[in-house]
Design a protein around this motif. Sequence first.
Motif, PDB file in Angstrom:
ATOM      1  N   ALA A   1       0.824  -1.209   0.000  1.00 21.30           N
ATOM      2  CA  ALA A   1       0.000   0.000   0.000  1.00 21.30           C
ATOM      3  C   ALA A   1       0.858   1.259   0.000  1.00 21.30           C
ATOM      4  CB  ALA A   1      -0.888   0.008   1.245  1.00 21.30           C
ATOM      5  N   THR A   2       0.211   2.382  -0.267  1.00 21.65           N
ATOM      6  CA  THR A   2       0.836   3.687  -0.054  1.00 21.65           C
ATOM      7  C   THR A   2       0.646   4.013   1.414  1.00 21.65           C
ATOM      8  OG1 THR A   2       0.378   4.393  -2.304  1.00 21.65           O
ATOM      9  CG2 THR A   2       0.802   6.125  -0.691  1.00 21.65           C
ATOM     10  N   LEU A   3       1.767   4.184   2.136  1.00 18.78           N
ATOM     11  CA  LEU A   3       1.708   4.376   3.584  1.00 18.78           C
ATOM     12  C   LEU A   3       1.553   5.828   3.997  1.00 18.78           C
ATOM     13  CD1 LEU A   3       4.621   1.959   4.575  1.00 18.78           C
ATOM     14  CD2 LEU A   3       2.201   1.432   4.255  1.00 18.78           C
ATOM     15  N   VAL A   4       2.231   6.740   3.284  1.00 19.25           N
ATOM     16  CA  VAL A   4       2.246   8.156   3.660  1.00 19.25           C
ATOM     17  C   VAL A   4       2.161   9.016   2.412  1.00 19.25           C
ATOM     18  CG1 VAL A   4       3.653  10.000   4.678  1.00 19.25           C
ATOM     19  CG2 VAL A   4       3.658   7.737   5.704  1.00 19.25           C
ATOM     20  N   THR A   5       1.358  10.084   2.485  1.00 21.65           N
ATOM     21  CA  THR A   5       1.326  11.099   1.426  1.00 21.65           C
ATOM     22  C   THR A   5       1.095  12.449   2.072  1.00 21.65           C
ATOM     23  OG1 THR A   5      -1.053  10.773   1.109  1.00 21.65           O
ATOM     24  CG2 THR A   5       0.408   9.584  -0.387  1.00 21.65           C
ATOM     25  N   GLY A   6       1.847  13.445   1.633  1.00 26.66           N
ATOM     26  CA  GLY A   6       1.597  14.794   2.117  1.00 26.66           C
ATOM     27  C   GLY A   6       2.862  15.607   2.295  1.00 26.66           C
ATOM     28  N   ASN A   7       2.671  16.823   2.753  1.00 28.53           N
ATOM     29  CA  ASN A   7       3.775  17.763   2.908  1.00 28.53           C
ATOM     30  C   ASN A   7       4.504  17.562   4.230  1.00 28.53           C
ATOM     31  OD1 ASN A   7       3.466  19.210   0.442  1.00 28.53           O
ATOM     32  ND2 ASN A   7       1.628  20.125   1.302  1.00 28.53           N
ATOM     33  N   VAL A   8       5.837  17.667   4.163  1.00 26.58           N
ATOM     34  CA  VAL A   8       6.684  17.527   5.339  1.00 26.58           C
ATOM     35  C   VAL A   8       7.769  18.599   5.310  1.00 26.58           C
ATOM     36  CG1 VAL A   8       6.306  15.038   5.580  1.00 26.58           C
ATOM     37  CG2 VAL A   8       8.210  15.854   4.194  1.00 26.58           C
ATOM     38  N   GLU A   9       8.418  18.802   6.464  1.00 24.66           N
ATOM     39  CA  GLU A   9       9.505  19.769   6.573  1.00 24.66           C
ATOM     40  C   GLU A   9      10.860  19.127   6.307  1.00 24.66           C
ATOM     41  OE1 GLU A   9       9.355  21.862  10.328  1.00 24.66           O
ATOM     42  OE2 GLU A   9       7.170  21.737  10.306  1.00 24.66           O
ATOM     43  N   SER A  10      11.026  17.867   6.725  1.00 27.19           N
ATOM     44  CA  SER A  10      12.303  17.165   6.551  1.00 27.19           C
ATOM     45  C   SER A  10      12.072  15.674   6.500  1.00 27.19           C
ATOM     46  CB  SER A  10      13.263  17.505   7.689  1.00 27.19           C
ATOM     47  OG  SER A  10      12.785  16.979   8.913  1.00 27.19           O
TER      48      SER A  10
ATOM     49  N   ASN B   1      11.381  18.815  -5.186  1.00 25.08           N
ATOM     50  CA  ASN B   1      10.698  18.905  -3.895  1.00 25.08           C
ATOM     51  C   ASN B   1       9.679  17.790  -3.661  1.00 25.08           C
ATOM     52  OD1 ASN B   1      12.041  20.994  -2.643  1.00 25.08           O
ATOM     53  ND2 ASN B   1      10.766  22.543  -3.595  1.00 25.08           N
ATOM     54  N   LYS B   2       9.899  16.647  -4.287  1.00 23.67           N
ATOM     55  CA  LYS B   2       9.066  15.471  -4.044  1.00 23.67           C
ATOM     56  C   LYS B   2       9.982  14.309  -3.684  1.00 23.67           C
ATOM     57  CE  LYS B   2       5.429  12.553  -5.882  1.00 23.67           C
ATOM     58  NZ  LYS B   2       4.539  12.260  -7.008  1.00 23.67           N
ATOM     59  N   VAL B   3       9.706  13.690  -2.520  1.00 21.76           N
ATOM     60  CA  VAL B   3      10.469  12.543  -2.041  1.00 21.76           C
ATOM     61  C   VAL B   3       9.584  11.314  -2.165  1.00 21.76           C
ATOM     62  CG1 VAL B   3      11.706  11.508  -0.100  1.00 21.76           C
ATOM     63  CG2 VAL B   3      11.684  13.998  -0.374  1.00 21.76           C
ATOM     64  N   ILE B   4      10.081  10.315  -2.885  1.00 26.01           N
ATOM     65  CA  ILE B   4       9.370   9.044  -2.983  1.00 26.01           C
ATOM     66  C   ILE B   4      10.258   7.982  -2.374  1.00 26.01           C
ATOM     67  CG2 ILE B   4       8.354   7.313  -4.508  1.00 26.01           C
ATOM     68  CD1 ILE B   4       7.925   9.566  -6.554  1.00 26.01           C
ATOM     69  N   ILE B   5       9.733   7.273  -1.384  1.00 28.48           N
ATOM     70  CA  ILE B   5      10.485   6.215  -0.714  1.00 28.48           C
ATOM     71  C   ILE B   5       9.737   4.898  -0.939  1.00 28.48           C
ATOM     72  CG2 ILE B   5      11.387   5.342   1.474  1.00 28.48           C
ATOM     73  CD1 ILE B   5      11.391   8.230   2.503  1.00 28.48           C
ATOM     74  N   LEU B   6      10.453   3.932  -1.530  1.00 29.50           N
ATOM     75  CA  LEU B   6       9.908   2.581  -1.712  1.00 29.50           C
ATOM     76  C   LEU B   6      10.545   1.714  -0.636  1.00 29.50           C
ATOM     77  CD1 LEU B   6      10.357   2.356  -5.576  1.00 29.50           C
ATOM     78  CD2 LEU B   6       8.342   3.141  -4.314  1.00 29.50           C
ATOM     79  N   VAL B   7       9.723   1.073   0.188  1.00 37.47           N
ATOM     80  CA  VAL B   7      10.232   0.316   1.339  1.00 37.47           C
ATOM     81  C   VAL B   7       9.787  -1.140   1.318  1.00 37.47           C
ATOM     82  CG1 VAL B   7      10.336   2.357   2.821  1.00 37.47           C
ATOM     83  CG2 VAL B   7       8.297   0.931   2.853  1.00 37.47           C
ATOM     84  N   ASP B   8      10.607  -1.966   1.971  1.00 38.44           N
ATOM     85  CA  ASP B   8      10.277  -3.382   2.203  1.00 38.44           C
ATOM     86  C   ASP B   8       9.956  -3.556   3.667  1.00 38.44           C
ATOM     87  OD1 ASP B   8      10.646  -4.271  -0.377  1.00 38.44           O
ATOM     88  OD2 ASP B   8      12.755  -4.763  -0.058  1.00 38.44           O
TER      89      ASP B   8
END
Length: 91
Positions: free
Chosen positions: A10-19, A84-91
Amino acid sequence: MYLEIVSPEATLVTGNVESVTVPGVNGEFQMLNNHAAIVSILDKGTVKFKGTPAIAESHQNSFVQKEGKWTLEINSGTVEMKNNKVIILVD
């Protein structure tokens, strides 16, 4: 900046962050707004992010809030930061 964390389920997180801080294979590193474009392999460790993005309701128990940051333990993954977009694919 915009953060998206995706697992095979699934997609776990979406949205704006500071760091965003990730466990790179050569050590932990942090990305802030306007960070240079980067692609990296992630090692086992903790992904940390500061902000209030949406966390998938079915996976909220995977996240812990510590010292004003959300944390997620991962076994491995990849990260891409671009425009300014971070995409993290995790196991």
